[in-house]
Design a protein around this motif. Structure first.
Motif, mmCIF file in Angstrom:
data_model
loop_
_atom_site.group_PDB
_atom_site.id
_atom_site.type_symbol
_atom_site.label_atom_id
_atom_site.label_comp_id
_atom_site.label_asym_id
_atom_site.label_seq_id
_atom_site.Cartn_x
_atom_site.Cartn_y
_atom_site.Cartn_z
ATOM 1 N N MET A 41 63.928 -2.286 5.521
ATOM 2 C CA MET A 41 64.154 -1.215 6.490
ATOM 3 C C MET A 41 62.949 -0.288 6.542
ATOM 4 N N THR A 42 62.883 0.464 7.624
ATOM 5 C CA THR A 42 61.870 1.494 7.783
ATOM 6 C C THR A 42 62.583 2.832 7.870
ATOM 7 N N GLU A 91 65.141 9.056 11.154
ATOM 8 C CA GLU A 91 65.363 7.785 11.825
ATOM 9 C C GLU A 91 65.218 6.653 10.813
ATOM 10 N N TRP A 92 65.982 5.584 11.022
ATOM 11 C CA TRP A 92 65.837 4.396 10.192
ATOM 12 C C TRP A 92 66.153 3.172 11.033
ATOM 13 N N THR A 93 65.465 2.096 10.718
ATOM 14 C CA THR A 93 65.699 0.835 11.425
ATOM 15 C C THR A 93 65.710 -0.298 10.423
#
Length: 151
Positions: free
Chosen positions: A138-139, A149-151
């Motif tokens: 994840m980022t 924010e996370w993805t």
């Protein structure tokens, strides 16, 4: 860009955690984290993780699993790619808290970890780790100490 490793060592339903409370000017001060640190020149991720675990805990791990890379991006701190591991504690797992110059080491029940002072992004990958996910990538984007924010 900083490259680090982070290992969560498991024994009897617990993870070995470190409360970062000994190092001056520590961006992780007051937070509970796993065991790890920065790569040395020429090290592989596995070599870095094994060395950091030995230096910070006195343990030598041989049973471990690489889960993936957590990408930390920040407007305040240097960007970091963190190589995430879990490991089984050796049968003779005895930690020596005196050798760790960065924090206090404690075995914490997995079901109590989310109640600790953690980075918000750490909560996201720890949930996956505790639930047994094999691949975790994840980022995480931070503004200051706030996860935005996370993805």
């Amino acid at each position: 860009m900083t490259r680090t490793t982070l290992c969560y060592i498991e024994s009897s339903g617990q993870y070995l955690m470190m409360l970062r409370n000994k190092k001056q000017n520590d961006p992780n001060a007051g937070k509970w984290v796993g065991i790890g640190g920065k790569f040395r020149e020429g090290e592989t991720p596995d070599e870095c993780m094994i060395r950091e675990v030995r230096e910070e805990t006195g343990l030598t791990v041989s049973e471990y699993h690489f889960h993936g890379v957590i990408h930390f991006r920040s407007d305040t701190w240097e960007d970091e790619d963190m190589y995430l591991y879990s490991a089984k504690a050796p049968d003779t797992a005895s930690i020596n808290d005196d050798i760790c110059d960065e924090g206090t080491l404690r075995w914490i029940e997995k079901n109590e970890i989310m109640g600790l002072s953690l980075w918000e992004g750490d909560r996201l990958f720890l949930e996956k780790l505790i639930s047994g996910e094999e691949h975790i990538e994840m980022t995480l984007h931070y503004e200051g100490d706030t996860l935005i924010e996370w993805t």
